[in-house]
Every structure is written in structure tokens, then in C-alpha cells.
Design an enzyme around this catalytic site. Structure first.
Site, PDB file in Angstrom:
ATOM      1  N   ASP A 160       0.853  -1.192   0.000  1.00 38.65           N
ATOM      2  CA  ASP A 160       0.000   0.000   0.000  1.00 38.65           C
ATOM      3  C   ASP A 160       0.891   1.245   0.000  1.00 38.65           C
ATOM      4  O   ASP A 160       0.687   2.168   0.771  1.00 38.65           O
ATOM      5  CB  ASP A 160      -0.932  -0.029   1.226  1.00 38.65           C
ATOM      6  CG  ASP A 160      -1.947   1.107   1.216  1.00 38.65           C
ATOM      7  OD1 ASP A 160      -2.248   1.618   0.126  1.00 38.65           O
ATOM      8  OD2 ASP A 160      -2.416   1.494   2.297  1.00 38.65           O
ATOM      9  N   PHE A 161       1.928   1.223  -0.866  1.00 39.50           N
ATOM     10  CA  PHE A 161       2.854   2.354  -0.927  1.00 39.50           C
ATOM     11  C   PHE A 161       2.120   3.547  -1.519  1.00 39.50           C
ATOM     12  O   PHE A 161       1.561   3.467  -2.605  1.00 39.50           O
ATOM     13  CB  PHE A 161       4.050   2.026  -1.825  1.00 39.50           C
ATOM     14  CG  PHE A 161       5.014   1.027  -1.247  1.00 39.50           C
ATOM     15  CD1 PHE A 161       4.719   0.323  -0.087  1.00 39.50           C
ATOM     16  CD2 PHE A 161       6.223   0.780  -1.881  1.00 39.50           C
ATOM     17  CE1 PHE A 161       5.623  -0.602   0.432  1.00 39.50           C
ATOM     18  CE2 PHE A 161       7.124  -0.140  -1.376  1.00 39.50           C
ATOM     19  CZ  PHE A 161       6.822  -0.843  -0.217  1.00 39.50           C
ATOM     20  N   GLU A 162       2.138   4.679  -0.812  1.00 39.14           N
ATOM     21  CA  GLU A 162       1.471   5.890  -1.281  1.00 39.14           C
ATOM     22  C   GLU A 162       2.482   7.027  -1.338  1.00 39.14           C
ATOM     23  O   GLU A 162       3.666   6.840  -1.061  1.00 39.14           O
ATOM     24  CB  GLU A 162       0.302   6.251  -0.346  1.00 39.14           C
ATOM     25  CG  GLU A 162      -0.782   5.177  -0.307  1.00 39.14           C
ATOM     26  CD  GLU A 162      -1.938   5.517   0.635  1.00 39.14           C
ATOM     27  OE1 GLU A 162      -2.088   6.701   0.977  1.00 39.14           O
ATOM     28  OE2 GLU A 162      -2.676   4.600   1.016  1.00 39.14           O
ATOM     29  N   GLY A 163       1.974   8.202  -1.669  1.00 35.71           N
ATOM     30  CA  GLY A 163       2.811   9.399  -1.593  1.00 35.71           C
ATOM     31  C   GLY A 163       4.028   9.317  -2.480  1.00 35.71           C
ATOM     32  O   GLY A 163       3.921   9.085  -3.674  1.00 35.71           O
ATOM     33  N   GLN A 223      -7.045   2.058  -5.394  1.00 36.68           N
ATOM     34  CA  GLN A 223      -7.892   2.930  -4.567  1.00 36.68           C
ATOM     35  C   GLN A 223      -8.622   3.917  -5.483  1.00 36.68           C
ATOM     36  O   GLN A 223      -8.026   4.892  -5.932  1.00 36.68           O
ATOM     37  CB  GLN A 223      -7.035   3.732  -3.584  1.00 36.68           C
ATOM     38  CG  GLN A 223      -6.172   2.901  -2.657  1.00 36.68           C
ATOM     39  CD  GLN A 223      -5.306   3.783  -1.775  1.00 36.68           C
ATOM     40  OE1 GLN A 223      -5.661   4.910  -1.429  1.00 36.68           O
ATOM     41  NE2 GLN A 223      -4.146   3.277  -1.390  1.00 36.68           N
TER      42      GLN A 223
END
Length: 586
Positions: free
Chosen positions: A371-374, A462
């Protein structure tokens, strides 16, 4: 501000050799035929005539305006226009040679931008565009011209190709060939009505197909004057995969939810044993790194001070075992909004593998959710081929995930929850682009998904907290209804050219690998939709009914299901999302 690489051309003398191929370049007749994501015409300021374009970038949209114009092959064109604002771009794509763009960092008053290109041997159409930059305010453009020889000679399109037949058929590809057509400069291959290849010769292999699936194919011939009608249809059915395609044993339709395991936030803490039986995959949120680049992942359970009703470690582990005995999967999810993970070195890669293994072993988990974001994933300048990435953070993540899959074997569950910006946005933009200047995070998950597509249990993008994203219909889709979920999911199940390059297509995923990510309630995130819209989405994708205005490219009854942020927020909202899923899939 992102670092930009670009070049600026000063005033160049217009080539007054030919016609202006741009239509309504002065924006005097409204926006038509320009297609703009966030544009309008204004009467002040203007450079010439009585109106000009004003376009305002917002979020992940750079406010592009584009039109496709007819050109002649092997011809030189000069693209010019007048602009005002910060970071304003003017460019041409689909030239058949080197696509061009030029930009100005700052134009407080009208400034002329100009660039030239030569069309390719088979090029009859070129797209010209203008755009701004993320978060830099409105820009203006006026008097855009494309000067050169007028559109192609008015000959006839070629005749319809004959002799279309299939060659080798594998679980994921079909080879096709056909008879040459006199006067054709190229061909187009259609799979189930969708154009998937543009070969110059008389054969093509269509790849990225699903095993045990029937497909239909047609071919057309093209030249300067246009495209022929489609050929007679041939069909082929792919065989089953020889490797059985993994044995992660999810139910035919699965409900995936994140469980706040290391924090409470406003939704309150939910114990593992209190998660209802409807949830098939439970993602523990979150494992986070000790620092952005260490690769050392830690999972800390919620402290009693924050979660007064938290269970003991022994009860937590026992509840996980009980879930697994009931056929559920429990995964550690790594990342989240605060967990930036950048595996910049092989040492970080190896620390990632050992620390994640330790968490999986300590709690007896079934696998891993990424769930790597940013800013975790971005592409280095010059890394332009999603099939052969060179950026260390991408290469090291792929290597780490392959190592974990090999270590735990076929039962290892691997899922990913990227944001739309990192996946579907890759249809328009990939990394910093061929000339730099774009956000290097655009499409950055595509190489990871592609490299692991045979090991990937589920991709649940998402579909929330997202800006407008261009779909395969070349229209922008925004959150708030079934349309956004339909268009975004159709892209994953149909495949798409990356950064608009027909020679570089991201192949479709299997429908059993795809779940749709939605917020459980209005509190959970931007982009919540009511149960009726969830139902419409599922109707359209699995039955091709209730589709609204978007035309999907298939019907996927095997679509795996839904993902939501989060179990806790759904409990907070009276289990509405869970009930919608249960009533739909029974």
C-alpha cells in the site's frame, strides 16, 4: 516544484509554405474541436481576436487542451502559439518521428512558443496540445497554429483485408496473419472490438490474454485516406494455464478490508475476533519502516492508551488462526499514508525481505499487501519502458516481492493497493516523460504490477482521494458515482497503451486478480458512493447492464470483488458496505 528538463525555442519565422492545419487555434468559436480537462474561453486577456483559452490545473490534472489534426506524411510542420502564465507547455504527439514540446517557465505577458517536427512515413494525424503544471494556477493560450502542407490527398481508404487466420494459440496469446492489401500503409488488429495493435506487416501476436477464454479478432487496412471496414471475424479460445495459476484459494467473489491494527483514529478499534465472517481478506494496517530508506518494516500493535479494548498478542494470534481455519486470509499491509518506503539500495531490499518475513512468521500471516502511497515510488528520468524498469526503488521492490513469493510458495497471497495516479494515469503520462517535466510518480506502479502479474493475487486500486483520470474513451472521469469505478476498472481488464504509445501496451489483468477499491463511508475518504452506485458498478462490469454512458470493452463475471478502507469505518457506519457486497454476491 518538480525539477523539469526542457528546452525553449525563441521566435522562429513561421513557415508560410502551407495552410494552418489547426482548427479554431484562436479560440474564437468556443473550445471546439479542442478537448480540455479544465478549460474555458475568456475575453480578457487575449492575444488576437476577441477570445483566448484559460485553463486551470488542479490536483493531478495539468489542464491539457488538445486537438487532432490531419497532416501529410514525411512533411515538416511548425507549431506555434502565444501563452501567458507559469510553466506553460505547447507540444505535438503522434508525429511518427520524435514528438516535440516547448515550454516557458514564466510568461507574465504574452510570449510566443514555437517548435518544428517532421511527420513519419505513415503519419496522417497528429495531436497538438497545450497544458500547464500541477498547482501553478491558470494559464492562457491564444492563436495556436500548425503550419505546413494541408492534410493528405483525397484518395480512397484501402479495401477490406481477407484471409485472416489464427496461428499458435497459447494460454495468454494468439498469433494472427492475413493477406496483404494493395495500397495499405498499415493495419489495425481488433480484439473483441477493441483496437490492440497497429502492425505495418501482415501478421501480429496479441498477448496479455486470459487463459480458458474465447476471443474474437478482426483486422482493417489503413492509409493516408483512412481505414477500411473490418474483416470477417475469426475466433480463438485460449487453453488453461499449465501451472494452474497459483492456489491462494480465495472464494469466487471476495470482500477485502483493511483493519486498523496499529492505531484507532475516529472509527475506534475493532478486535480481530470481532471482524464479521463476510470479510475474506483482512489487511492489517500498517507495517511501517523505521526510516524512509531503511527497508526495515515494523508492525506495532495499537497501544492500550490509544485502544483501550485492544486484545493481547496471544488473543490476536489465536483470532488470526481462527480466521484462517474459516478460510480467510490475513495479510500485513505495508505503507499507508504515513509509511513512505523507498528501497533505494540492495541493503534496503534485503532488510525489507527479512523484516517482512519476520512479521509474517511472528503472526502466522498469509502474505503481504503493498500500500505504498505518496512519494514511495517514482521513476528516474529516462526510465520510460514499464516492461524493463531501471529505477532502483522499482527494481529492488520487484526483486524483494519475487524473493518473498519464492520463499513462501504458491499459497503466498500478494495484493497491491495503489492510487489511480500510479496506475490508470499511466495511460496519459509515464514517469517524467521522454523530455522530462512531468511528475515522475505518474504510472510508477505499472512496472511493479507487470513484473509480478503471474504472482499477484489481487490488485485493488484505490478509486478514492483521486483527481480526474482519463479513461479509454479519452474523457476525464471524476469520483462520485458508478462511472468512475466502471471506467477505472475497465482499463485494468482491457489493458491500455502507456503514455498513449500504441507500441507499448500494458496488458490486461485476469478478472480474478481485480477487486475495486472504495471507501466504506463518507468518513473513510473522498469518493464514497452509495450502495446503489456500488451495485451499478458490479452490474456493468459483470453483466454489462446499468453501464451508464461509458462503453466497457468486455463482460467479466469472474471479477473478484471489492476492497474497502476500512473494516473499522464500515463498522462505524453500521456495516453498510459489507451488506451491499453480501446482498450482491450472496
Amino acid at each position: 516544484m518538480h525539477h523539469r528538463v526542457g528546452h525553449q525555442l525563441g521566435d522562429e519565422q513561421d513557415q508560410r509554405l502551407g495552410a494552418d492545419a489547426a482548427v479554431n487555434g484562436g479560440f474564437e468559436s468556443g473550445l471546439s474541436p479542442w478537448t480540455c480537462t479544465a478549460g474555458t474561453t475568456v475575453t480578457s486577456p487575449v492575444h488576437g481576436g476577441s477570445s483566448a483559452l484559460q485553463a486551470t490545473p488542479q490536483g493531478s490534472d495539468n489542464a491539457q487542451c488538445a486537438q487532432t489534426v490531419s497532416v501529410r506524411p514525411n512533411s515538416q510542420y511548425t507549431l506555434a502559439g502565444w501563452v501567458r502564465g507559469s510553466y506553460v507547455y505547447l507540444g505535438a504527439s503522434g508525429t511518427g518521428t520524435t514528438d516535440v514540446s516547448t515550454w516557458t517557465q514564466s510568461a507574465p505577458d504574452w510570449q510566443k512558443l514555437a517548435t518544428t517536427f517532421t511527420t513519419g512515413a505513415n503519419t496522417t494525424k497528429v495531436t497538438i496540445y497545450t497544458h500547464g503544471w500541477y498547482g501553478t494556477g491558470a494559464y492562457y493560450a491564444d492563436d495556436v497554429s500548425l503550419v505546413g502542407p494541408g492534410g493528405g490527398p483525397t484518395t480512397q481508404p484501402p479495401t477490406v483485408p481477407t484471409g485472416l487466420k489464427t496461428g499458435t494459440v497459447t494460454a495468454t496469446s494468439v498469433a494472427l496473419s492475413w493477406t496483404p492489401v494493395t495500397g495499405a500503409t498499415g493495419y489495425a488488429v481488433y480484439r473483441d472490438g477493441v483496437k490492440v495493435a497497429s502492425p505495418t506487416g501482415t501478421s501480429a501476436t496479441v498477448s496479455g490474454l486470459n487463459p480458458s477464454t474465447a476471443y474474437s479478432f478482426q483486422v482493417t487496412a489503413t492509409n493516408d485516406a483512412g481505414e477500411s471496414a473490418r474483416s470477417a471475424t475469426v475466433t480463438a479460445t485460449t487453453p488453461a494455464r499449465s501451472d494452474g495459476g497459483g492456489s491462494t484459494q480465495l472464494p469466487a467473489h471476495a470482500l477485502v478490508g483493511y483493519l486498523h491494527a496499529s492505531f484507532a483514529n475516529g472509527s475506534g478499534y475493532t478486535r480481530m475476533a470481532d471482524v464479521p465472517d463476510s470479510w475474506d481478506v483482512i489487511d492489517l494496517a500498517f507495517g511501517e519502516p523505521t526510516s524512509v530508506t531503511s527497508g526495515d518494516i515494523r508492525f506495532n500493535r495499537c497501544p492500550v492508551s490509544e485502544c483501550p479494548n485492544v486484545e493481547s498478542d496471544a488473543d490476536f494470534k489465536a483470532a488470526i488462526k481462527a480466521k484462517q481455519a474459516a478460510g480467510k486470509k490475513v495479510l500485513i499491509s505495508i505503507g499507508g499514508q504515513n509509511g513512505q518506503v523507498q528501497l533505494t539500495t540492495t541493503a534496503a531490499r534485503d532488510a525489507f525481505v527479512s523484516s517482512v518475513s519476520k512479521i509474517i512468521d511472528q503472526y502466522g500471516l498469509d502474505g503481504l499487501d503493498i500500500d505504498f502511497e505518496g512519494h514511495s515510488l517514482s521513476l528516474n528520468t529516462g526510465d520510460t519502458d514499464f516492461k524493463n524498469p531501471t529505477t532502483p526503488v522499482i527494481v529492488n521492490l520487484i526483486s524483494a516481492l519475487k524473493t518473498l513469493k519464492a520463499k513462501y510458495g504458491t499459497k503466498f497471497v500478494l495484493t497491491m493497493a495503489p492510487e489511480t495516479f500510479f496506475v490508470q494515469n499511466g495511460y496519459q503520462f509515464y514517469g517524467s516523460g521522454k523530455w522530462g517535466g512531468q511528475d515522475p510518480r505518474c504510472g510508477a506502479y505499472l512496472p511493479v504490477i507487470h513484473a509480478l502479474r503471474d504472482d499477484l493475487t489481487l490488485l485493488h486500486v484505490q478509486d478514492y482521494n483521486s483527481g480526474p483520470i482519463m479513461g479509454l474513451d479519452n474523457q476525464y472521469h471524476s469520483m462520485g458515482g458508478a462511472d468512475f469505478h466502471i471506467a477505472m476498472t475497465d482499463m485494468l481488464l482491457t489493458g491500455f497503451p502507456v503514455a498513449g504509445d500504441a507500441g507499448n501496451v500494458f496488458p490486461p489483468l485476469r478478472p480474478d486478480q481485480v477487486a475495486i477499491g472504495m471507501p466504506a463511508s463518507v468518513n473513510a475518504g473522498n469518493g464514497y458512493v452509495a450502495p446503489a452506485e456500488v451495485t451499478k458498478t458490479l452490474d456493468c462490469l459483470t453483466k454489462k447492464t446499468n453501464c451508464g454512458s461509458y462503453a466497457t470493452h468486455g463482460t467479466w463475471p469472474a471479477l473478484r470483488g471489492l476492497m474497502t478502507w476500512s473494516v473499522n469505518w464500515d463498522r462505524f457506519a453500521g456495516w453498510e458496505f459489507q451488506r451491499t457486497f453480501d446482498s450482491y454476491f450472496g
